[in-house]
Design a protein around this motif. Structure first.
Motif, short mmCIF file in Angstrom:
data_model
loop_
_atom_site.label_atom_id
_atom_site.label_comp_id
_atom_site.label_asym_id
_atom_site.label_seq_id
_atom_site.Cartn_x
_atom_site.Cartn_y
_atom_site.Cartn_z
N UNK A 1 0.83 -1.20 0.00
CA UNK A 1 0.00 0.00 0.00
C UNK A 1 0.86 1.25 0.00
N UNK A 2 0.20 2.40 -0.08
CA UNK A 2 0.86 3.70 0.02
C UNK A 2 1.12 4.03 1.48
N UNK A 3 2.32 4.54 1.76
CA UNK A 3 2.69 4.97 3.11
C UNK A 3 2.87 6.48 3.11
N UNK A 4 2.45 7.11 4.21
CA UNK A 4 2.68 8.53 4.45
C UNK A 4 3.56 8.66 5.67
N UNK A 5 4.60 9.48 5.59
CA UNK A 5 5.47 9.66 6.74
C UNK A 5 5.75 11.13 6.99
N UNK A 6 5.62 11.56 8.24
CA UNK A 6 5.94 12.94 8.61
C UNK A 6 7.18 12.95 9.49
N UNK A 7 8.13 13.84 9.17
CA UNK A 7 9.33 14.02 9.99
C UNK A 7 10.08 12.70 10.14
N UNK A 8 10.32 12.22 11.36
CA UNK A 8 10.99 10.93 11.52
C UNK A 8 10.23 9.82 10.80
N UNK A 9 8.90 9.93 10.77
CA UNK A 9 8.09 8.92 10.10
C UNK A 9 8.42 8.79 8.63
N UNK A 10 8.90 9.88 8.02
CA UNK A 10 9.31 9.81 6.61
C UNK A 10 10.57 8.97 6.47
N UNK A 11 11.49 9.06 7.43
CA UNK A 11 12.69 8.22 7.41
C UNK A 11 12.29 6.74 7.56
N UNK A 12 11.35 6.49 8.47
CA UNK A 12 10.88 5.12 8.67
C UNK A 12 10.24 4.59 7.39
N UNK A 13 9.42 5.40 6.74
CA UNK A 13 8.75 4.97 5.52
C UNK A 13 9.75 4.67 4.41
N UNK A 14 10.77 5.53 4.27
CA UNK A 14 11.80 5.28 3.25
C UNK A 14 12.56 3.99 3.56
N UNK A 15 12.89 3.79 4.82
CA UNK A 15 13.60 2.57 5.21
C UNK A 15 12.75 1.34 4.94
N UNK A 16 11.46 1.44 5.22
CA UNK A 16 10.56 0.32 4.95
C UNK A 16 10.51 0.01 3.45
N UNK A 17 10.53 1.05 2.62
CA UNK A 17 10.48 0.84 1.17
C UNK A 17 11.72 0.12 0.67
N UNK A 18 12.84 0.31 1.35
CA UNK A 18 14.09 -0.36 0.96
C UNK A 18 14.17 -1.75 1.55
N UNK A 19 13.78 -1.89 2.82
CA UNK A 19 13.87 -3.19 3.49
C UNK A 19 12.73 -4.14 3.11
N UNK A 20 11.57 -3.56 2.83
CA UNK A 20 10.38 -4.36 2.53
C UNK A 20 9.72 -3.83 1.25
N UNK A 21 10.41 -3.90 0.12
CA UNK A 21 9.88 -3.30 -1.11
C UNK A 21 8.57 -3.91 -1.57
N UNK A 22 8.29 -5.13 -1.14
CA UNK A 22 7.03 -5.77 -1.52
C UNK A 22 5.85 -5.27 -0.71
N UNK A 23 6.08 -4.40 0.30
CA UNK A 23 4.99 -3.92 1.16
C UNK A 23 4.69 -2.43 0.94
N UNK A 24 5.49 -1.76 0.14
CA UNK A 24 5.34 -0.31 -0.06
C UNK A 24 5.09 -0.04 -1.53
N UNK A 25 3.92 0.55 -1.83
CA UNK A 25 3.57 0.83 -3.23
C UNK A 25 3.90 2.26 -3.64
N UNK A 26 3.95 3.17 -2.69
CA UNK A 26 4.24 4.57 -2.96
C UNK A 26 4.45 5.30 -1.65
N UNK A 27 5.08 6.48 -1.72
CA UNK A 27 5.44 7.21 -0.51
C UNK A 27 5.08 8.69 -0.64
N UNK A 28 4.44 9.22 0.39
CA UNK A 28 4.31 10.66 0.56
C UNK A 28 5.11 11.04 1.79
N UNK A 29 6.15 11.82 1.61
CA UNK A 29 7.05 12.24 2.68
C UNK A 29 6.75 13.70 3.01
N UNK A 30 6.54 13.99 4.29
CA UNK A 30 6.20 15.35 4.71
C UNK A 30 7.29 15.87 5.64
#
Length: 300
Positions: free
Chosen positions: A101-130
């Motif tokens: 699915x799509x993940x949204x991350x704010x501040x530190x949450x954006x770092x977590x979302x990016x890391x998830x996209x790299x570590x778990x690419x099969x679980x992240x379809x798109x990213x909105x970083x704030x």
């Protein structure tokens, strides 16, 4: 969407190492639920307005956990660190039966979302970083106290009543003159204990571990450069204390991949996009990412 009517969410828990992770769900629209990841001393209710704006557009539900050591997950023990958050968030998707699915991350949450996209690419379809996800412009060896200052001090303070805590935040430069019920709902969720000894739910030890990784962890800092999914970064012109410049400037973002779209929020500081009318733009961006990923998946 009204500026004065926060929308209540449905709360549930997900088993994770050490206990249960608290999650809030807003919306009942069609489509795969969106997963939202809050900032370092925040909680999942920071996304309540974005979720409401998304629902107003007929978008999918939004699920926002209180990360380990914050909010209603404040008593969850370690392991701490950004990788631990990615594991907890994947557990939420497993609990929901959501593959990707799509993940949204704010501040530190954006770092977590990016890391998830790299570590778990099969679980992240798109990213909105704030206002996060890209390494901060600080000298080597800088600690989290130097960056967060007042936010760290708040974790050691006590308050006599919810009104006292509300007043503390209303005086904060980022919220002065911008207070509304969305901010009120978010702030009061970050309160625990018994009057007159109320305090923030945030576990200072967890904040320190996470903050250290946001500042210096090679894998976390490099994740935004290794994204293979559609991603957008919305960055604010003003910082945590409403100062200028904010965390990012065009010059600081110059080294990002050309495939990562960046959009300036000229009237916002680090906090306000989640609580002001800018949340409408966040919802629009999420909705667009959802549509893009549905189209891409339909072509596979």
């Amino acid at each position: 969407m009204s500026d004065t009517t926060p929308v209540g969410g449905d709360e549930y828990t997900v088993p994770v190492p050490g206990g249960d992770l608290a999650v809030t769900r807003w919306g009942d629209g069609p489509g795969v639920p969106v997963l939202a990841v809050h900032g370092i001393t925040a909680n999942g209710h920071s996304f309540a307005r974005t979720a409401a704006e998304l629902a107003a557009r007929g978008g999918p539900p939004l699920h926002a956990p209180d990360l380990r050591g914050r909010g209603a997950s404040g008593t969850l023990p370690g392991p701490h660190g950004l990788a631990a958050h990615t594991d907890d968030l994947v557990a939420v998707l497993d609990h929901l039966g959501v593959e990707r699915t799509v993940w949204v991350g704010h501040s530190m949450g954006a770092f977590v979302a990016c890391l998830a996209a790299v570590r778990h690419p099969d679980r992240v379809a798109g990213l909105l970083l704030v206002d996060g996800g890209h390494g901060l412009p600080v000298p080597a060896g800088t600690d989290i106290d130097a960056v967060l200052g007042p936010a760290m001090a708040r974790l050691r303070m006590t308050f006599g009543s919810p009104d006292d805590y509300r007043a503390f935040w209303q005086r904060h430069p980022a919220f002065a003159g911008r207070w509304n019920p969305w901010a009120d709902d978010y702030v009061l969720r970050d309160l625990t204990g018994t009057a007159p000894d109320l305090r923030s739910t945030c576990d200072e030890a967890a904040v320190r571990v996470d903050g250290g990784q946001v500042l210096s962890d090679t894998e976390a800092l490099g994740a935004i450069h290794r994204l293979t999914v559609p991603a957008r970064l919305l960055w604010t012109a003003r910082g945590l204390m409403d100062e200028t410049p904010g965390l990012y400037t065009p010059e600081r973002l110059a080294g990002l991949p050309d495939t990562l779209a960046t959009v300036e929020l000229p009237d916002d500081n680090h906090y306000t996009p989640l609580f002001s009318s800018t949340a409408r733009l966040l919802a629009e961006q999420v909705h667009t990412l959802v549509q893009e990923t549905v189209q891409v998946q339909g072509q596979l």
